[in-house]
Design an enzyme around this catalytic site. Structure first.
Site, PDB file in Angstrom:
ATOM      1  N   CYS A  65      21.507 -16.002  44.398  1.00 34.77           N
ATOM      2  CA  CYS A  65      21.209 -16.750  43.180  1.00 34.77           C
ATOM      3  C   CYS A  65      21.931 -18.090  43.174  1.00 34.77           C
ATOM      4  CB  CYS A  65      21.604 -15.934  41.951  1.00 34.77           C
ATOM      5  SG  CYS A  65      20.539 -14.507  41.655  1.00 34.77           S
ATOM      6  N   CYS A  92      24.773 -30.649  53.005  1.00 34.83           N
ATOM      7  CA  CYS A  92      23.949 -29.884  52.071  1.00 34.83           C
ATOM      8  C   CYS A  92      24.867 -29.426  50.936  1.00 34.83           C
ATOM      9  CB  CYS A  92      23.268 -28.708  52.764  1.00 34.83           C
ATOM     10  SG  CYS A  92      24.408 -27.472  53.448  1.00 34.83           S
TER      11      CYS A  92
END
Length: 378
Positions: free
Chosen positions: A194, A336
């Site tokens: 998540c 990232c």
């Protein structure tokens, strides 16, 4: 001696007591039950709230994490005043205010192969609200070894799933467990958590409430628990499916707990080719000294809009189509969110002949922590 109720308890649970199929016997079973909730986050919050409100007599909470700002979008047990505090301890304090007639035990520790059996042994039902495969397999295997019912749920973005594992029905037949459905975990990185993939804030409330309902059904014996079935819910289409699950005769018997991080792929990381890295502090020095280099963000555009440190945006899945945008005559830094995707991109580019690449260690999160604390973390 039969469990009794005070006047205050009878009045509190009166809406249960007047249900013919439930009545005081169902409430008595709840009061006598011990339920362990693994995780007090997105799923654990509604599970804990509704089990406490329903009157489960003894609730255990396993969680070693602390409350973070990013939790408050969905973890409804907590408030802004709780940020930085122990989730398990904070949950206990909140739940005691909801129902002072029940007992809570806090296990403020990471669940591991070393402690799972000891923690689980005193509980009747385990509710799995975890968000990673390693802990799901650990919870399942501990339940199988100890003959405990595992009420399972998981969520991702807009979708949730729910089942009841290792349940013995009224005829004495034991249903399937998690490994009958998923004999082995997916390859590392295939299914993001998540934290990596996101989750709609209302989804854990919807799935967690249904998970609490299954726990109550298992304890009281009312209805038909989701044993042998997997419930799937897509909130965008509001479509549901229920798939049948059968015991797999080829499932390897569970006799002991193992190294689940290794089993789920984390242990293979050491076998991957190491990448050349640069720290956030070093990258800032490069920027401050006007060193010539190219900075490439391999995240998605919507992530770039949340927070970025500049550079060219080339999402990971577009890298090979945009090789002409990547310099070969100067150093290139890839980044990232946390450093994992950019490391994979670096390996891909290195195999294509690029020898001038650096990966930002820890990704943009490390930049926010070490260089710019005002930058939003997600």
């Amino acid at each position: 001696m039969s469990t009794t109720f005070s006047k205050a308890e009878l009045e509190r649970y009166s809406r249960h007591l007047i249900i013919p199929e439930f009545n005081i016997e169902g409430q008595r079973k709840l009061k006598e039950a011990k339920v362990l909730v693994v995780g007090s986050g997105g799923l654990g919050s509604p599970v804990l709230l509704y089990l406490a409100a329903a009157g489960v007599g003894h609730i255990g909470i396993v969680d070693f994490d602390v409350v973070d700002d990013s939790n408050l979008q969905r973890q409804v047990l907590f408030t802004v005043e709780d940020v930085g505090q122990s989730k398990a301890a904070t949950a206990k304090t909140r739940l005691e205010k909801l129902n002072p007639f029940i007992e809570f035990t806090v296990h403020d520790t990471a669940l591991t192969s070393d402690n799972a059996l000891e923690i689980f042994k005193d509980y009747d039902v385990i509710a799995d609200g975890t968000d990673n495969f390693a802990t799901r397999y650990l919870v399942n295997d501990a339940c199988v070894i100890l003959d405990k019912v595992n009420v399972y749920a998981s969520i991702f973005r807009f979708e949730g799933q729910l089942s009841v594992f290792n349940y013995v029905d009224k005829t004495g037949v034991r249903g399937p467990h998690y490994r009958d459905l998923f004999p082995s975990p997916p390859p590392p990185g295939l299914v993001p958590s998540c934290a990596e993939g996101g989750v709609m804030g209302v989804l854990p409330g919807m799935i967690g409430t249904m998970q609490a309902n299954e726990v109550i059904k298992v304890i009281t014996g009312i209805g038909e628990p989701l044993s042998g079935r997997l419930f799937l819910f897509d909130t965008l289409s509001f479509e549901t499916r229920t798939m049948k699950i059968r015991k797999n005769p080829n499932t390897t018997p569970v006799t002991e707990l193992i190294d689940y991080e290794f089993f789920c792929g984390s242990g293979h990381e050491e076998q991957e080719e190491p990448v050349r890295e640069i720290t956030a502090v070093q990258l800032k020095e490069w920027k401050d000294t006007n060193k010539a280099f190219q900075l490439i963000d391999v995240r998605e555009p919507y992530e770039f809009d949340i927070a970025n440190i500049g550079g060219t945006l080339i999402p990971q899945n577009q890298i090979e189509a945009q090789l002409d945008q990547i310099q070969k005559d100067q150093d290139v830094v890839l980044y990232c969110r946390s450093g994992n995707r950019s490391a994979d991109v670096l390996r891909t580019l290195k195999a294509k002949g690029y020898g001038n690449l650096y990966n930002l260690r820890g990704g943009i999160l490390s930049w926010a922590e070490q260089i710019d604390p005002e930058m939003a973390k997600y």
